[in-house]
Design an enzyme around this catalytic site. Sequence first.
Site, PDB file in Angstrom:
ATOM      1  N   LYS A  74     -10.184  -5.036  -5.033  1.00 58.27           N
ATOM      2  CA  LYS A  74     -11.127  -3.936  -5.260  1.00 58.27           C
ATOM      3  C   LYS A  74     -10.431  -2.745  -5.898  1.00 58.27           C
ATOM      4  O   LYS A  74     -11.052  -1.938  -6.557  1.00 58.27           O
ATOM      5  CB  LYS A  74     -11.700  -3.395  -3.936  1.00 58.27           C
ATOM      6  CG  LYS A  74     -12.127  -4.407  -2.935  1.00 58.27           C
ATOM      7  CD  LYS A  74     -12.737  -3.760  -1.718  1.00 58.27           C
ATOM      8  CE  LYS A  74     -11.886  -4.009  -0.485  1.00 58.27           C
ATOM      9  NZ  LYS A  74     -12.649  -4.324   0.708  1.00 58.27           N
TER      10      LYS A  74
ATOM     11  N   LYS B  39       0.833  -1.213   0.000  1.00 57.01           N
ATOM     12  CA  LYS B  39       0.000   0.000   0.000  1.00 57.01           C
ATOM     13  C   LYS B  39       0.863   1.257   0.000  1.00 57.01           C
ATOM     14  O   LYS B  39       0.491   2.261  -0.614  1.00 57.01           O
ATOM     15  CB  LYS B  39      -0.946  -0.007   1.207  1.00 57.01           C
ATOM     16  CG  LYS B  39      -2.079  -0.984   1.036  1.00 57.01           C
ATOM     17  CD  LYS B  39      -3.272  -0.627   1.905  1.00 57.01           C
ATOM     18  CE  LYS B  39      -4.417  -1.577   1.643  1.00 57.01           C
ATOM     19  NZ  LYS B  39      -5.510  -1.439   2.599  1.00 57.01           N
TER      20      LYS B  39
ATOM     21  N   LYS C  40      -3.572 -10.980  -6.854  1.00 54.58           N
ATOM     22  CA  LYS C  40      -4.892 -11.315  -6.299  1.00 54.58           C
ATOM     23  C   LYS C  40      -5.960 -10.395  -6.886  1.00 54.58           C
ATOM     24  O   LYS C  40      -5.658  -9.254  -7.280  1.00 54.58           O
ATOM     25  CB  LYS C  40      -4.877 -11.257  -4.764  1.00 54.58           C
ATOM     26  CG  LYS C  40      -4.924  -9.876  -4.181  1.00 54.58           C
ATOM     27  CD  LYS C  40      -5.288  -9.895  -2.686  1.00 54.58           C
ATOM     28  CE  LYS C  40      -5.331  -8.450  -2.210  1.00 54.58           C
ATOM     29  NZ  LYS C  40      -5.766  -8.215  -0.872  1.00 54.58           N
TER      30      LYS C  40
HETATM   31  P1  TYM Z   1     -10.409  -6.586   2.992  1.00 54.03           P
HETATM   32  O1  TYM Z   1     -11.518  -5.606   3.163  1.00 54.03           O
HETATM   33  O2  TYM Z   1      -9.292  -6.250   2.070  1.00 54.03           O
HETATM   34  O3  TYM Z   1     -10.992  -7.962   2.538  1.00 54.03           O
HETATM   35  C1  TYM Z   1     -12.078  -8.577   3.205  1.00 54.03           C
HETATM   36  C2  TYM Z   1     -11.900 -10.084   3.204  1.00 54.03           C
HETATM   37  O4  TYM Z   1     -11.827 -10.578   1.865  1.00 54.03           O
HETATM   38  C3  TYM Z   1     -10.668 -11.401   1.718  1.00 54.03           C
HETATM   39  N1  TYM Z   1     -10.155 -11.249   0.353  1.00 54.03           N
HETATM   40  C4  TYM Z   1      -9.932 -12.264  -0.487  1.00 54.03           C
HETATM   41  N2  TYM Z   1     -10.089 -13.585  -0.344  1.00 54.03           N
HETATM   42  C5  TYM Z   1      -9.783 -14.367  -1.407  1.00 54.03           C
HETATM   43  N3  TYM Z   1      -9.345 -13.886  -2.600  1.00 54.03           N
HETATM   44  C6  TYM Z   1      -9.156 -12.555  -2.782  1.00 54.03           C
HETATM   45  N4  TYM Z   1      -8.738 -12.088  -3.946  1.00 54.03           N
HETATM   46  C7  TYM Z   1      -9.456 -11.678  -1.696  1.00 54.03           C
HETATM   47  N5  TYM Z   1      -9.417 -10.328  -1.525  1.00 54.03           N
HETATM   48  C8  TYM Z   1      -9.841 -10.078  -0.266  1.00 54.03           C
HETATM   49  C9  TYM Z   1      -9.690 -10.868   2.755  1.00 54.03           C
HETATM   50  O5  TYM Z   1      -8.727 -11.834   3.101  1.00 54.03           O
HETATM   51  C10 TYM Z   1     -10.607 -10.530   3.908  1.00 54.03           C
HETATM   52  O6  TYM Z   1     -10.876 -11.683   4.676  1.00 54.03           O
HETATM   53  N6  TYM Z   1      -7.710  -5.875   7.069  1.00 54.03           N
HETATM   54  C11 TYM Z   1      -8.907  -6.526   6.565  1.00 54.03           C
HETATM   55  C12 TYM Z   1     -10.173  -6.124   7.294  1.00 54.03           C
HETATM   56  C13 TYM Z   1     -10.134  -6.312   8.761  1.00 54.03           C
HETATM   57  C14 TYM Z   1     -10.242  -7.545   9.446  1.00 54.03           C
HETATM   58  C15 TYM Z   1     -10.198  -7.212  10.830  1.00 54.03           C
HETATM   59  C16 TYM Z   1     -10.402  -8.857   9.045  1.00 54.03           C
HETATM   60  C17 TYM Z   1      -9.997  -5.332   9.687  1.00 54.03           C
HETATM   61  N7  TYM Z   1     -10.044  -5.876  10.954  1.00 54.03           N
HETATM   62  C18 TYM Z   1     -10.245  -8.209  11.805  1.00 54.03           C
HETATM   63  C19 TYM Z   1     -10.469  -9.834  10.024  1.00 54.03           C
HETATM   64  C20 TYM Z   1     -10.404  -9.501  11.400  1.00 54.03           C
HETATM   65  C21 TYM Z   1      -9.056  -6.142   5.116  1.00 54.03           C
HETATM   66  O7  TYM Z   1      -8.614  -5.121   4.674  1.00 54.03           O
HETATM   67  O8  TYM Z   1      -9.833  -6.977   4.412  1.00 54.03           O
END
Ligand code: TYM
Length: 334
Positions: free
Chosen positions: A200, A115, A197
Amino acid sequence: MIDGKKVLFSGMQSTGNLTLGNYLGALKNWVSLSDEYECFYSVVDLHSITVRQDPAELRKRARALLTLYIAAGLDPEKNCIYYQSHVSAHAELSWILNCFTYMGELNRMTQFKDKAAKHADNINAGLFTYPVLMAADILLYQADVVPVGKDQLQHLEITRDIAQRFNGIYGDVFTVPEPYIGKAGAKIMSLQDPSKKMSKSDENTNASIYLMDDPDTIIRKFKRAVTDSEGQIVYREEQPGIRNLIDIYSACTGKTPEQVEAEFAGKGYGEFKMAVGEAVVDVLKPLQDRFHDLSQNKDYIDSVIKNNAEKASYYANKTLRKVQKKVGFPEKVR
Ligand code: TYM
């Protein structure tokens, strides 16, 4: 434990358009686990502002994401679905945990490096300490399990390290959480570059399936998906594009990669891509319909937001008070 049940916590950022990766890697598993655990699902809007956001857009997206959690099948009577920013304990615990996290540990985080490279003009301290806030999210609810996609495993590891470090000093304060990674779909790759990957924030909109894409768009994106010239539908490292499509098809249909190989043995890529597109439409269409219905029901969504923020605050504050006492903050005079 809450009422004899183990606790589950997870969250998603309300930034950008959610992709099929978010659904198959996380949301789908949340739904399948929700009966077994006492669940907390947060819209992590505090995390979102580590990257500059348009305020009106952020508010809109946060509400849409919360609605989507319900549309995906999470019952807000049973699962605590709430905005992170409505529970101030997240920020408070995060500060405390910052003082138990080393710069060296945070320096190793690959998401920070990625990032920071992408937003070179805004490498703020929040972006750096992002994993500490994530640890606070999880530890506040004494979560036993955290269902995430593979890209979040490093953040889970640091959460466990922080919890163990704190417990080592103050006794058993935090439950040390385990990640939960689904069998299929834990890392969905870009349709245009299967070495990256699906994300978004990808600028190429053909690289991602967005959860609100209409059926024609979904089919068109799969037809254009980058594959190879081998011509065989086989699940192996050397064919990352086909492997990704098999992963998507498996996650949507519940079939194993071996079953998918058998189903499409001797068939061409065109036919396979079409089948993957249709399987994705079958999964997303009902979700989109429920999302549109729910979005009309403003009062209902408002009541979910209010009631669940109260429930989340109750459990979060219990842990926060315990932590404040342990580190030596004075008791409030009542
Ligand atoms: P975020 O918002 O980027 O993504 C949300 C969830 O989607 C999963 N994910 C994927 N899984 C498979 N293939 C992909 N291409 C893919 N892209 C995203 C992510 O692994 C995630 O589970 N930091 C986290 C949000 C967060 C969080 C937490 C998660 C904040 N606090 C506490 C768990 C527990 C994030 O940015 O996810």
